[in-house]
Design a protein around this motif. Sequence first.
Motif, PDB file in Angstrom:
ATOM      1  N   PHE A 512       0.799  -1.077  -0.140  1.00 50.44           N
ATOM      2  CA  PHE A 512       0.114  -0.005   0.038  1.00 50.44           C
ATOM      3  C   PHE A 512       0.797   0.995  -0.135  1.00 50.44           C
ATOM      4  CE2 PHE A 512      -3.601   2.472   0.263  1.00 50.44           C
ATOM      5  CZ  PHE A 512      -4.765   1.545   0.217  1.00 50.44           C
ATOM      6  N   SER A 513       2.268   1.207  -0.481  1.00 51.25           N
ATOM      7  CA  SER A 513       2.996   2.290  -0.447  1.00 51.25           C
ATOM      8  C   SER A 513       3.009   3.157  -1.711  1.00 51.25           C
ATOM      9  CB  SER A 513       4.553   2.162   0.172  1.00 51.25           C
ATOM     10  OG  SER A 513       4.992   1.192  -1.107  1.00 51.25           O
ATOM     11  N   ALA A 514       3.734   3.934  -1.809  1.00 48.87           N
ATOM     12  CA  ALA A 514       3.426   4.636  -3.247  1.00 48.87           C
ATOM     13  C   ALA A 514       4.034   3.685  -4.310  1.00 48.87           C
ATOM     14  CB  ALA A 514       4.524   5.955  -3.155  1.00 48.87           C
ATOM     15  N   ARG A 515       4.696   2.512  -4.059  1.00 50.86           N
ATOM     16  CA  ARG A 515       5.245   1.822  -5.040  1.00 50.86           C
ATOM     17  C   ARG A 515       4.383   0.467  -5.198  1.00 50.86           C
ATOM     18  NH1 ARG A 515      11.813   1.458  -4.742  1.00 50.86           N
ATOM     19  NH2 ARG A 515      12.436   3.677  -4.674  1.00 50.86           N
ATOM     20  N   GLY A 516       3.536   0.486  -4.452  1.00 47.52           N
ATOM     21  CA  GLY A 516       2.603  -0.764  -4.429  1.00 47.52           C
ATOM     22  C   GLY A 516       3.035  -1.764  -3.239  1.00 47.52           C
ATOM     23  N   ILE A 517       4.063  -2.159  -3.822  1.00 49.23           N
ATOM     24  CA  ILE A 517       5.089  -2.780  -2.790  1.00 49.23           C
ATOM     25  C   ILE A 517       6.316  -2.541  -2.617  1.00 49.23           C
ATOM     26  CG2 ILE A 517       5.887  -5.103  -2.114  1.00 49.23           C
ATOM     27  CD1 ILE A 517       3.484  -6.462  -3.369  1.00 49.23           C
ATOM     28  N   THR A 518       6.947  -2.230  -1.534  1.00 54.18           N
ATOM     29  CA  THR A 518       8.366  -1.573  -1.243  1.00 54.18           C
ATOM     30  C   THR A 518       8.951  -2.704  -0.543  1.00 54.18           C
ATOM     31  OG1 THR A 518       7.202   0.500  -1.139  1.00 54.18           O
ATOM     32  CG2 THR A 518       9.573   0.168  -0.354  1.00 54.18           C
ATOM     33  N   VAL A 519      10.385  -2.738  -0.970  1.00 55.63           N
ATOM     34  CA  VAL A 519      11.206  -3.881  -0.144  1.00 55.63           C
ATOM     35  C   VAL A 519      12.323  -3.137   0.594  1.00 55.63           C
ATOM     36  CG1 VAL A 519      12.438  -5.877  -0.476  1.00 55.63           C
ATOM     37  CG2 VAL A 519      10.876  -5.439  -2.329  1.00 55.63           C
ATOM     38  N   PHE A 520      12.382  -3.440   1.823  1.00 51.82           N
ATOM     39  CA  PHE A 520      13.393  -2.676   2.793  1.00 51.82           C
ATOM     40  C   PHE A 520      14.569  -3.994   3.190  1.00 51.82           C
ATOM     41  CE2 PHE A 520       9.380  -0.749   3.231  1.00 51.82           C
ATOM     42  CZ  PHE A 520       9.800   0.797   2.914  1.00 51.82           C
ATOM     43  N   ASP A 521      15.564  -3.365   3.701  1.00 52.00           N
ATOM     44  CA  ASP A 521      16.235  -4.285   4.512  1.00 52.00           C
ATOM     45  C   ASP A 521      15.811  -3.939   5.884  1.00 52.00           C
ATOM     46  OD1 ASP A 521      17.528  -1.924   5.371  1.00 52.00           O
ATOM     47  OD2 ASP A 521      19.474  -2.559   4.368  1.00 52.00           O
ATOM     48  N   GLU A 522      16.525  -4.641   6.977  1.00 52.15           N
ATOM     49  CA  GLU A 522      16.026  -4.515   8.403  1.00 52.15           C
ATOM     50  C   GLU A 522      16.047  -2.976   9.094  1.00 52.15           C
ATOM     51  OE1 GLU A 522      16.408  -8.620  10.454  1.00 52.15           O
ATOM     52  OE2 GLU A 522      18.084  -8.253   9.188  1.00 52.15           O
ATOM     53  N   ILE A 523      16.711  -2.243   8.396  1.00 53.28           N
ATOM     54  CA  ILE A 523      17.276  -0.899   8.897  1.00 53.28           C
ATOM     55  C   ILE A 523      16.531   0.143   7.919  1.00 53.28           C
ATOM     56  CG2 ILE A 523      19.095  -1.617  10.223  1.00 53.28           C
ATOM     57  CD1 ILE A 523      20.898  -0.335   8.375  1.00 53.28           C
ATOM     58  N   GLY A 524      15.882  -0.345   7.115  1.00 54.97           N
ATOM     59  CA  GLY A 524      15.200   0.498   6.424  1.00 54.97           C
ATOM     60  C   GLY A 524      15.477   1.181   4.991  1.00 54.97           C
ATOM     61  N   ASN A 525      16.650   0.524   4.467  1.00 63.23           N
ATOM     62  CA  ASN A 525      17.248   0.929   3.210  1.00 63.23           C
ATOM     63  C   ASN A 525      16.298   0.150   2.439  1.00 63.23           C
ATOM     64  OD1 ASN A 525      19.602   2.503   4.256  1.00 63.23           O
ATOM     65  ND2 ASN A 525      20.339   0.338   5.146  1.00 63.23           N
ATOM     66  N   LEU A 526      15.941   0.814   1.309  1.00 62.12           N
ATOM     67  CA  LEU A 526      15.300   0.394   0.119  1.00 62.12           C
ATOM     68  C   LEU A 526      15.904  -0.410  -0.697  1.00 62.12           C
ATOM     69  CD1 LEU A 526      13.370   3.706  -1.475  1.00 62.12           C
ATOM     70  CD2 LEU A 526      12.278   1.618  -0.347  1.00 62.12           C
ATOM     71  N   ILE A 527      15.339  -1.622  -1.357  1.00 62.70           N
ATOM     72  CA  ILE A 527      16.163  -2.720  -2.033  1.00 62.70           C
ATOM     73  C   ILE A 527      15.233  -2.689  -3.494  1.00 62.70           C
ATOM     74  CG2 ILE A 527      16.534  -4.988  -2.361  1.00 62.70           C
ATOM     75  CD1 ILE A 527      16.737  -5.258   0.696  1.00 62.70           C
ATOM     76  N   ASP A 528      15.940  -2.155  -4.452  1.00 62.72           N
ATOM     77  CA  ASP A 528      15.145  -2.191  -5.744  1.00 62.72           C
ATOM     78  C   ASP A 528      15.363  -3.752  -6.448  1.00 62.72           C
ATOM     79  OD1 ASP A 528      14.629   0.335  -6.124  1.00 62.72           O
ATOM     80  OD2 ASP A 528      16.687   0.952  -6.615  1.00 62.72           O
TER      81      ASP A 528
END
Length: 595
Positions: A512-528
Amino acid sequence: MLSRRLCLFAFVATFLKEALIVFKRALALTVLIPLAGCGGGGHALSTLPHAAISAPSNGNRASMSFAVTIPRATTTASQGRAPRYVSQATKSLGITIDPGTGNQSFTGMNIGPGDPGCNNPTPVSPLTCTVNVAVSPGAHTFDFRTYDQRLDGNGSPQGNVLSTNIGFPFTVVPAQNNSLNFVLQGIPAAVSLLAQPNQDVRGDQTGGFDLYGAYKADGTTLFARKFFAVTTDASGNFILGPGSPAITVTSSDTNTLSNGVAAANNPNLFTLTPVGWWANAGLQLTVTATPSTASQTNSGASPITLKVPARYVARNAPRIYVSGGPGQNWVKAYDENGNPVTVSGTWPSLSGPMGLAYDGAQGRIFVANYSNNTVKAYDLDGNAAGPSNAISLVNPMAVAIDTDTQRIYVTTHDVGLFVFDSSGAPVTTSGNWKQPASPPHGTPNAFPYDPTALLVSGRGRGNGGSVYTEDTASGAIVVYDTDGNWRMGFDGNNGVSGLAQDPVSGRIYGTFSARGITVFDEIGNLIDVPGTWPNIHQPVGIGYNPANGYLYVNNSQGAAHAGPNVPVYDQNGNQISTSGTFTGADNGWGLTIVP
C-alpha cells in the motif's frame, strides 16, 4: 539458467571390405533439469549413432578407423557456451586392445578442434575426429576410456576417467560383415538429489530437505513428492541415458515415507509417498548409483551412495487465510494455488476482521475484529479456540505473534500497541510504545497512528527481536524492541498497510505504499527489485510462504479493477501464475499463511 550436460557415449562399428574397420562414434549431448554450478542450458535431446555401412573383411591385419562425431547443441543457451564435444571436460580417448595379453596394444588421441585427425568445427559442421588402430582378424577384447585431460608427452592418458567400457569382446570374422555395437558407461563421481519444482520442499542434499505437509492443504490427500536423482562424472556433468548407472532411492522409515518409485519413462525421476503424519518425524534418504558390470557393458566401477536427511515440518501443505475487513465479516482458507479449502467451522463472532496472525505453537488463527473490539482465536478449521482470557480493545487493527515467547501483539486505531500472553492475559512491558521527542521519522511523543501493519521479527537489530509497525500520521515505519522501547524509524514511502518478512534474507515487504509493494532491509534501506509487481490494486495484507518462497498479497481493490484477489509474486516482484483464483476473496483485507 545453469545446467549440467550429459556424459553419454555410444559407439557403433562396422568391419569393412579389404580389412578396413570403421568405428563410428557419436557422442550425444543432452541438457536436462537446470542446476546451478555449470554453464549452458536448454533441452537438447541425445542423438544415438547409426550403424556404419557393413562390408566383409579379410586379411592378416586390419586398419581400424574410429570416426568420432560430436553433434552440436541446438539450443540458444547451449550455443552460448559454444560446446564442441560432449562434456566440456573430455580431452582425450584411450583404446587398449587385448589388455593383459602378449598382444596388448594401446592407441590414444586428443579430442579437440584442430588436433591431429580432428577438423575445425563450424556453426553448421560438428567436430569430427578419426583415430586409426591396427587389429588382426580373430577374437579380441577392447577397453575404452575417455579422460578429462589431454595425453601427456608420451601419448599416455592422464586425468580423471569420465567413461569406460572394459573387456568388451569381439571377434573379427573374415569374409563377412562385422558390426560392433556398444555403449560407454559413465563413471559416477557423485550423486545429486534434487526436489522438483512446486513440491513444497525446501533445502538441499547437504543440509537436508524440509517437507511442508504429509497431506495436501485439504488435510486428507497424501502429498507425494518427486525427486530427480542423477550421477555426475568427475567434471560435474550429468550422466544420463544409455550408459548411466542404475539408481535407487530408499527411505530409512517406510512407515513415514515410502521408497522412491522410478517413473516408467524416466529412470531418474522418483516419487516418494508419505504413509501418514508424525510430528517432527526425521528420516534419511539413501541414493545408490550402481554402474553396470555386466558383460559388454562393464564399467569397472563400484556403486556410490548419498545419504540425505529429510523431515516433515508440517502436517498439511500451506494454507492461505484471508479476511474481509470492515463491513466484510468473513475469513476464508485456500491452498497456495488459490483453490478454496473447505473447513468445518463457521468463524463465529467475526465483525470487521482486519489483521490475521498464525500461532504455530497452538495451531490457531488470531483475528483482530475492528468492529466489535475483540481479538479472537480459531483453530485451522474456523472453530472458536479462545483465548481463555478474552481480549477486548477499542478498534484493534493488526495482530502478530512472537514465535519465541508466544506473546500476542495487537495494534489499535489510536490508543497504542498492546501485548498479551498466549492465554490472552495482559503483559506489562518496560517500554510505552511511543515515539521519542525528536524521531528522524515518525510523530513526536505519539503512539503509532492507525497502524494496520505489524511484524514481529525474530532476527532483531540486537540480541532480541524487533517489532515493526507503521505510523500513518507521518508515513514512517517505526521499530521497537519486543518490550515497547523505541529503536528507530525510517521512511515508509508514504506509509504501508501490511508487512511481511523473509526470515532467511531478512528482507521486509510493505504493501500500500507509493510503489505498491516496497522492499526494505531491516534498517530501512530500500531494495530495488527487477520485477514490477503487476496487477496490484490497493494491497493490504501480505504474507511470506516459506514452503515455496513466494509472497501472497491481499488486493483490496483487485476485483474492482478486474484484477486478481490475491496475486502471488516471487521475491523479485514477478507475478506467479496459480491454478486457482482465490474465488470469493473480493475486497479483502488481512492475510496470514499457515506453512
